[in-house]
Design a protein around this motif. Structure first.
Motif, PDB file in Angstrom:
ATOM      1  N   VAL A 163       0.832  -1.197   0.000  1.00 23.91           N
ATOM      2  CA  VAL A 163       0.000   0.000   0.000  1.00 23.91           C
ATOM      3  C   VAL A 163       0.871   1.253   0.000  1.00 23.91           C
ATOM      4  O   VAL A 163       2.031   1.234   0.402  1.00 23.91           O
ATOM      5  CB  VAL A 163      -0.941   0.029   1.226  1.00 23.91           C
ATOM      6  N   THR A 164       0.287   2.333  -0.494  1.00 23.83           N
ATOM      7  CA  THR A 164       0.913   3.645  -0.437  1.00 23.83           C
ATOM      8  C   THR A 164       0.292   4.366   0.754  1.00 23.83           C
ATOM      9  O   THR A 164      -0.856   4.783   0.680  1.00 23.83           O
ATOM     10  CB  THR A 164       0.589   4.439  -1.713  1.00 23.83           C
ATOM     11  N   PRO A 165       1.009   4.470   1.857  1.00 21.51           N
ATOM     12  CA  PRO A 165       0.359   4.917   3.095  1.00 21.51           C
ATOM     13  C   PRO A 165       0.266   6.430   3.239  1.00 21.51           C
ATOM     14  O   PRO A 165      -0.274   6.910   4.213  1.00 21.51           O
ATOM     15  CB  PRO A 165       1.274   4.339   4.173  1.00 21.51           C
ATOM     16  N   ARG A 176       3.213  14.534   3.231  1.00 19.97           N
ATOM     17  CA  ARG A 176       2.091  15.248   2.636  1.00 19.97           C
ATOM     18  C   ARG A 176       2.414  15.623   1.184  1.00 19.97           C
ATOM     19  O   ARG A 176       1.570  15.559   0.324  1.00 19.97           O
ATOM     20  CB  ARG A 176       1.804  16.506   3.458  1.00 19.97           C
ATOM     21  N   THR A 177       3.646  16.042   0.951  1.00 21.42           N
ATOM     22  CA  THR A 177       4.002  16.462  -0.393  1.00 21.42           C
ATOM     23  C   THR A 177       4.173  15.252  -1.298  1.00 21.42           C
ATOM     24  O   THR A 177       5.288  14.805  -1.544  1.00 21.42           O
ATOM     25  CB  THR A 177       5.302  17.281  -0.419  1.00 21.42           C
ATOM     26  N   GLY A 178       3.034  14.743  -1.754  1.00 21.39           N
ATOM     27  CA  GLY A 178       3.075  13.833  -2.897  1.00 21.39           C
ATOM     28  C   GLY A 178       3.314  12.376  -2.620  1.00 21.39           C
ATOM     29  O   GLY A 178       3.518  11.612  -3.549  1.00 21.39           O
ATOM     30  N   GLN A 179       3.294  11.946  -1.365  1.00 21.50           N
ATOM     31  CA  GLN A 179       3.522  10.517  -1.174  1.00 21.50           C
ATOM     32  C   GLN A 179       2.408   9.687  -1.791  1.00 21.50           C
ATOM     33  O   GLN A 179       2.633   8.576  -2.212  1.00 21.50           O
ATOM     34  CB  GLN A 179       3.694  10.192   0.306  1.00 21.50           C
ATOM     35  N   ARG A 180       1.189  10.216  -1.816  1.00 18.74           N
ATOM     36  CA  ARG A 180       0.099   9.466  -2.418  1.00 18.74           C
ATOM     37  C   ARG A 180       0.344   9.307  -3.914  1.00 18.74           C
ATOM     38  O   ARG A 180      -0.102   8.350  -4.539  1.00 18.74           O
ATOM     39  CB  ARG A 180      -1.209  10.212  -2.164  1.00 18.74           C
ATOM     40  N   ASP A 181       1.057  10.277  -4.454  1.00 21.63           N
ATOM     41  CA  ASP A 181       1.393  10.271  -5.873  1.00 21.63           C
ATOM     42  C   ASP A 181       2.642   9.420  -6.072  1.00 21.63           C
ATOM     43  O   ASP A 181       3.740   9.937  -6.209  1.00 21.63           O
ATOM     44  CB  ASP A 181       1.638  11.718  -6.317  1.00 21.63           C
ATOM     45  N   SER A 182       2.487   8.110  -6.025  1.00 23.04           N
ATOM     46  CA  SER A 182       3.619   7.198  -6.129  1.00 23.04           C
ATOM     47  C   SER A 182       3.250   6.075  -7.084  1.00 23.04           C
ATOM     48  O   SER A 182       2.088   5.673  -7.146  1.00 23.04           O
ATOM     49  CB  SER A 182       3.935   6.624  -4.744  1.00 23.04           C
ATOM     50  N   LYS A 183       4.232   5.576  -7.799  1.00 18.41           N
ATOM     51  CA  LYS A 183       3.905   4.497  -8.745  1.00 18.41           C
ATOM     52  C   LYS A 183       3.767   3.144  -8.053  1.00 18.41           C
ATOM     53  O   LYS A 183       3.379   2.165  -8.661  1.00 18.41           O
ATOM     54  CB  LYS A 183       4.959   4.433  -9.854  1.00 18.41           C
ATOM     55  N   PHE A 184       4.126   3.096  -6.760  1.00 18.39           N
ATOM     56  CA  PHE A 184       4.142   1.810  -6.069  1.00 18.39           C
ATOM     57  C   PHE A 184       2.887   1.577  -5.241  1.00 18.39           C
ATOM     58  O   PHE A 184       2.423   2.462  -4.530  1.00 18.39           O
ATOM     59  CB  PHE A 184       5.337   1.738  -5.114  1.00 18.39           C
ATOM     60  N   PHE A 186      -0.980  -0.088  -3.788  1.00 16.87           N
ATOM     61  CA  PHE A 186      -2.377   0.317  -3.867  1.00 16.87           C
ATOM     62  C   PHE A 186      -2.612   1.564  -3.032  1.00 16.87           C
ATOM     63  O   PHE A 186      -2.056   1.706  -1.939  1.00 16.87           O
ATOM     64  CB  PHE A 186      -3.278  -0.808  -3.325  1.00 16.87           C
ATOM     65  N   ASP A 187      -3.447   2.431  -3.541  1.00 21.21           N
ATOM     66  CA  ASP A 187      -3.905   3.570  -2.773  1.00 21.21           C
ATOM     67  C   ASP A 187      -4.773   3.051  -1.618  1.00 21.21           C
ATOM     68  O   ASP A 187      -5.486   2.059  -1.775  1.00 21.21           O
ATOM     69  CB  ASP A 187      -4.731   4.473  -3.697  1.00 21.21           C
ATOM     70  N   LEU A 188      -4.714   3.711  -0.479  1.00 19.52           N
ATOM     71  CA  LEU A 188      -5.475   3.230   0.682  1.00 19.52           C
ATOM     72  C   LEU A 188      -6.967   3.092   0.370  1.00 19.52           C
ATOM     73  O   LEU A 188      -7.625   2.165   0.834  1.00 19.52           O
ATOM     74  CB  LEU A 188      -5.269   4.170   1.882  1.00 19.52           C
ATOM     75  N   GLU A 189      -7.482   4.020  -0.426  1.00 24.17           N
ATOM     76  CA  GLU A 189      -8.919   4.001  -0.733  1.00 24.17           C
ATOM     77  C   GLU A 189      -9.342   2.754  -1.506  1.00 24.17           C
ATOM     78  O   GLU A 189     -10.514   2.383  -1.509  1.00 24.17           O
ATOM     79  CB  GLU A 189      -9.307   5.246  -1.536  1.00 24.17           C
ATOM     80  N   GLU A 190      -8.368   2.158  -2.196  1.00 24.70           N
ATOM     81  CA  GLU A 190      -8.669   0.971  -3.002  1.00 24.70           C
ATOM     82  C   GLU A 190      -8.715  -0.305  -2.166  1.00 24.70           C
ATOM     83  O   GLU A 190      -9.151  -1.354  -2.654  1.00 24.70           O
ATOM     84  CB  GLU A 190      -7.546   0.799  -4.032  1.00 24.70           C
ATOM     85  N   LEU A 191      -8.198  -0.240  -0.946  1.00 22.72           N
ATOM     86  CA  LEU A 191      -7.977  -1.477  -0.189  1.00 22.72           C
ATOM     87  C   LEU A 191      -9.245  -2.294   0.061  1.00 22.72           C
ATOM     88  O   LEU A 191      -9.210  -3.519  -0.087  1.00 22.72           O
ATOM     89  CB  LEU A 191      -7.233  -1.185   1.116  1.00 22.72           C
ATOM     90  N   PRO A 192     -10.375  -1.667   0.424  1.00 19.24           N
ATOM     91  CA  PRO A 192     -11.570  -2.491   0.638  1.00 19.24           C
ATOM     92  C   PRO A 192     -11.908  -3.347  -0.576  1.00 19.24           C
ATOM     93  O   PRO A 192     -12.260  -4.530  -0.431  1.00 19.24           O
ATOM     94  CB  PRO A 192     -12.658  -1.446   0.916  1.00 19.24           C
ATOM     95  N   GLN A 193     -11.755  -2.769  -1.752  1.00 16.08           N
ATOM     96  CA  GLN A 193     -12.006  -3.519  -2.986  1.00 16.08           C
ATOM     97  C   GLN A 193     -11.032  -4.693  -3.131  1.00 16.08           C
ATOM     98  O   GLN A 193     -11.416  -5.788  -3.523  1.00 16.08           O
ATOM     99  CB  GLN A 193     -11.759  -2.576  -4.152  1.00 16.08           C
TER     100      GLN A 193
END
Ligand code: PLP
Length: 442
Positions: A163-165, A176-184, A186-193
């Motif tokens: 996950v990309t935490p 905060r500066t862009g960690q969500r913007d990573s090529k590695f 799953f985004d946290l929001e995707e995890l339930p799926q």
């Protein structure tokens, strides 16, 4: 308690002998260069082993649960290093079929080799599953391919979800500066799926993984990461009935490249991670997971130096003195790639006063091929042995044949003995893959 290798500029066994020569692992560096040629990677076995032992000892001391340290072999992958760290009880993390092949050929037990990567090929995934190695799933394509192969082979591969935490770390500017913007990952929001999908999958998903950067000096990040991961880990167990038992917090502990660098010790880093895990588990009422971490740089970085032979000099009065060595960006691409800083010593005159400020240039056809800008060193002449420090991580592994320079030899030193672990490439090696279509023959 021995020194934490990642806080040292020199390998732990570095000394100066009666001839004012630098010795590492009991071997005089000028003699090593005479025997094995120049430039030369010199790897200190004691420093590698000590780093491995300190990770394991700290986990035993600070973590009452199960644990496993994995060496992130992308820092330096070769047979000898894989075997060396495995002999210290470490597993290995690999990010390609080539690194996987190397670890397997070194005899590392497959169940301790974890395959990572943001774009694994079907071939790489098949190789890992066939060998019995766990996978770290990075994306939906990984899941799809792994499931196909698992069905084909009628096996149940162990996997973790990466996950990309970054999203929840509001307090830390560097996240905060862009960690969500990573090529590695799953985004946290995707995890339930993802979790819902894994409920009916031939893959045996055992937990979560995150790795959020390298050369990190702050302890806040390793301590906060488990909190974020364990929230989703708990969600997977309670809402989705997944049998999660493992948590992998990645690597990233920084090392000292120059006097300005002041990283925490290995023990402090482990303590921060385990404190984070233990307190989050208490809060969430979770049993302690099997804890994995994946240091690369801090295992091998401080253990190696690169010995070069000094060649030409160019003095530009009032501007700069360039000292050229017989390697450069092909054996150490870090300075030209990300302005990495290094320190150096003169191995055959360790007592000489630092009388000049110079710039150490490589021999490649790029003006940017500078290994160290502005360093105080003794007077230097052609033939002197210049040793650049802390070159174990991401030097050999990122090395190239730019300008058709053969890749260097590497020796493992310990107790006065030096053993070849990488043979120097020859001109013939450079042509090994070349093919000359007959119609072009002259
Ligand atoms: C690079 C990497 C590591 C190791 O990082 P270091 O900074 O060398 O400790 C660990 N895990 C993953 C997934 C990586 O990509």
């Amino acid at each position: 308690m021995s020194l934490s290798p990642n806080q040292q500029l020199l390998p732990l066994t570095a000394r100066v002998n009666d001839h004012h020569h630098l010795t590492i692992g009991g071997c005089a560096v000028p003699e090593l260069v005479q025997t094995f040629g120049s430039p030369l990677y010199i790897l200190d076995e004691v420093t590698v082993r000590t780093a491995c032992q300190q990770y394991r000892a700290a986990l035993r001391e600070f973590y009452p649960g199960e644990h496993l340290v994995l060496y992130a072999s992308k820092a330096w992958s070769c047979l000898a290093l894989c075997a060396l760290v495995a002999s210290e009880g470490l597993g290995i993390d690999v990010v390609s079929g080539g690194e996987l092949y190397t670890a397997l050929q070194a005899g590392v037990p497959p169940h301790t080799i974890y395959l990572h990567g943001n774009n694994k090929s079907a071939q790489e995934i098949r190789e890992a599953i066939t060998a019995g190695c766990p996978l770290v799933l990075d994306n939906w394509q990984d899941i799809k391919i792994s499931e196909t192969i698992a069905r084909e082979q009628q096996v149940r591969p162990r996997v973790m979800v990466r996950v990309t935490p970054g999203i929840d770390c509001h307090t830390h500017a560097y996240i905060r500066t862009g960690q969500r913007d990573s090529k590695f990952g799953f985004d946290l929001e995707e995890l339930p799926q993802v979790f819902a999908h894994l409920q009916a999958s031939p893959l045996q998903c055992v937990g979560l993984h995150a790795h959020n950067g390298s050369q990190i000096f702050s302890l806040a990040h390793p301590q906060d990461l488990p909190q974020i991961l364990l929230k989703y880990y708990q969600l997977a167990r309670t809402e989705f009935g997944l049998d999660f038992t493992e948590l992998n917090v990645g690597g990233g502990l920084g090392i000292r490249y120059t006097e300005q660098d002041d990283p925490p010790t290995i023990a402090d880093w482990v303590k921060a991670v385990t404190t984070g895990v233990i307190s989050a588990c208490a809060q969430l009422n979770l049993p302690l997971p099997k804890l994995l971490c994946e240091p690369g740089r801090s295992i091998v970085g401080p253990a190696c130096v690169t010995a070069y032979t000094v060649g030409s000099q160019k003095v530009i009065p009032g501007v700069r003195t360039y000292i050229a060595v017989d390697g450069g960006m092909s054996d150490n691409p870090r300075p030209i790639t990300y302005q990495a800083q290094y320190r150096a010593v003169v191995a055959n005159r360790m007592n000489a006063p630092l009388s000049q400020r110079v710039t150490i240039a490589g021999k490649h056809c790029e003006s940017g091929d500078v290994l160290i800008q502005d360093i105080h060193l003794p007077e230097l002449e052609a033939g002197d042995i210049l040793v650049i420090l802390a070159t174990g991580a991401y030097n050999y592994s990122m090395a190239s044949n730019y300008n058709r320079l053969p890749r260097l030899a590497a020796v493992l030193v310990n107790n006065g003995t030096a053993e070849l672990i990488l043979q120097r490439e020859t001109y013939a090696d450079l042509l090994r893959q070349d093919r000359l279509p007959p119609r072009l023959r002259i």
